[in-house]
Design an enzyme around this catalytic site. Structure first.
Site, PDB file in Angstrom:
ATOM      1  N   GLY A 152     -12.681   1.401  -8.156  1.00  0.00           N
ATOM      2  CA  GLY A 152     -11.859   1.699  -6.889  1.00  0.00           C
ATOM      3  C   GLY A 152     -12.208   2.057  -5.710  1.00  0.00           C
ATOM      4  O   GLY A 152     -13.475   2.026  -5.507  1.00  0.00           O
ATOM      5  N   ASN A 153     -11.175   2.435  -4.687  1.00  0.00           N
ATOM      6  CA  ASN A 153     -11.816   2.830  -3.403  1.00  0.00           C
ATOM      7  C   ASN A 153     -10.925   3.966  -2.892  1.00  0.00           C
ATOM      8  O   ASN A 153      -9.790   4.205  -3.568  1.00  0.00           O
ATOM      9  CB  ASN A 153     -11.716   1.464  -2.525  1.00  0.00           C
ATOM     10  CG  ASN A 153     -10.286   1.151  -2.322  1.00  0.00           C
ATOM     11  OD1 ASN A 153      -9.502   1.739  -1.628  1.00  0.00           O
ATOM     12  ND2 ASN A 153     -10.089  -0.119  -2.903  1.00  0.00           N
ATOM     13  N   ARG A 154     -11.059   4.503  -1.787  1.00  0.00           N
ATOM     14  CA  ARG A 154     -10.451   5.788  -1.447  1.00  0.00           C
ATOM     15  C   ARG A 154      -9.128   5.650  -0.557  1.00  0.00           C
ATOM     16  O   ARG A 154      -8.611   6.487   0.011  1.00  0.00           O
ATOM     17  CB  ARG A 154     -11.396   6.378  -0.536  1.00  0.00           C
ATOM     18  CG  ARG A 154     -12.505   7.020  -1.390  1.00  0.00           C
ATOM     19  CD  ARG A 154     -13.730   7.912  -0.681  1.00  0.00           C
ATOM     20  NE  ARG A 154     -12.989   8.912   0.452  1.00  0.00           N
ATOM     21  CZ  ARG A 154     -13.246   9.227   1.496  1.00  0.00           C
ATOM     22  NH1 ARG A 154     -14.515   8.830   1.985  1.00  0.00           N
ATOM     23  NH2 ARG A 154     -12.844  10.254   2.186  1.00  0.00           N
ATOM     24  N   SER A 155      -8.801   4.072  -0.503  1.00  0.00           N
ATOM     25  CA  SER A 155      -7.760   4.118   0.574  1.00  0.00           C
ATOM     26  C   SER A 155      -6.427   4.727  -0.368  1.00  0.00           C
ATOM     27  O   SER A 155      -5.953   4.664  -1.345  1.00  0.00           O
ATOM     28  CB  SER A 155      -7.355   2.484   0.482  1.00  0.00           C
ATOM     29  OG  SER A 155      -6.068   2.239   1.517  1.00  0.00           O
TER      30      SER A 155
ATOM     31  N   ALA B 186      -6.585  -1.999   0.738  1.00  0.00           N
ATOM     32  CA  ALA B 186      -7.888  -2.181   0.634  1.00  0.00           C
ATOM     33  C   ALA B 186      -7.955  -2.993  -0.747  1.00  0.00           C
ATOM     34  O   ALA B 186      -8.116  -2.436  -1.961  1.00  0.00           O
ATOM     35  CB  ALA B 186      -8.706  -0.933   0.453  1.00  0.00           C
TER      36      ALA B 186
END
Ligand code: CTP
Ligand code: CA
Length: 230
Positions: A33-36, A102
């Site tokens: 995943g990512n931090r958005s 994102a």
């Protein structure tokens, strides 16, 4: 239409916003995943609602506390492919599509039916990733006459001019009507209220440059959208 950010200047306009960050599973309990957080997209959806638009928010793993009472139709999604499906479905009769999400560029090549075990892996583990579809590129290709497509480019480059150069390359590759270049990093952009942006048009001209709250950024972007629609 009246002055900037006017209530009602998007009356009757159908707006689709994607927000958050996709999660790409590789077993039932794990993902890449990512931090958005989805805050910027939620702010755009909220401002579009305030201005009279009919809004669909495709929300990738956005905390439901952020979308409660928004006044938009919220479509929750998990992975990039789920997001792609939901955005393309909503975009067919939309006037404006804003891609703040994102979207993971890659997903695990294999999704295991059961939890991955350390015994199978040893001291190191390699995860093979494959490319996801590029939703923005596909939207731009399928764009109807008069439809406005907006991209957001997350860049860690701290130097403004170098960041704009990266944005120019991106809008050349994917000629959206507007590309909002967003400075992100360990301490900037994500999970925070403040945001700094430069907005580019195809050809590379900077048409807006601002920093402020995500609500301020939302208003600035939708001012440009409202102008583009007229
Ligand atoms: N985007 C998308 N689908 C993808 C990847 C990105 O629709 N598979 C969209 C994002 O929602 C955003 C824009 O493309 O509006 C730019 O995303 P960004 O990650 O900044 O750029 P990329 O084109 O993916 O290039 P790179 O990550 O290599 O910088
Ligand atoms: Ca990317």
């Amino acid at each position: 239409t009246g002055a900037r950010g006017d209530q009602g200047d998007l009356a009757g306009v159908r707006v689709v916003v994607s927000a958050g960050g996709t999660r790409e599973p590789f077993d039932p309990v794990r993902f890449v995943g990512n931090r958005s957080s989805g805050r910027q997209g939620v702010a755009i959806a909220a401002d579009a609602v305030r201005r009279g638009a009919t809004v669909t928010l495709v929300a990738a793993n956005v905390d439901t506390g952020l979308t409660a009472g928004l006044g938009a139709t919220v479509v929750p999604v998990g992975s990039a492919r789920e997001l792609a499906h939901a955005v393309h479905a909503a975009a067919t009769d939309a006037d404006v599509v804003v891609m703040t999400a994102a979207v993971a560029d890659y997903r695990p090549a294999e999704v295991r039916p059961d939890k991955l075990k350390k015994d199978e892996q040893g001291d190191t583990m390699t995860l093979e990733l494959v490319r996801n579809p590029d939703v923005l590129a596909d939207l731009v290709r399928a764009r109807r006459t008069g439809q406005i497509v907006v991209g957001f480019a997350a860049e860690t480059e701290p130097d403004r001019d170098a960041r704009i150069a990266l944005g120019r390359a991106k809008i050349t590759r994917k000629p959206a009507d507007l590309l909002v270049v967003n400075h992100v990093g360990w301490d900037a952009g994500f999970e925070r209220e403040e945001n700094a942006i430069e907005v580019l048009v195809p050809g590379g001209e900077v048409v807006r440059e601002t920093s402020g709250s995500k609500a301020d950024v939302a208003t600035a972007v939708l001012d440009l959208v409202a102008t583009a629609l007229t």
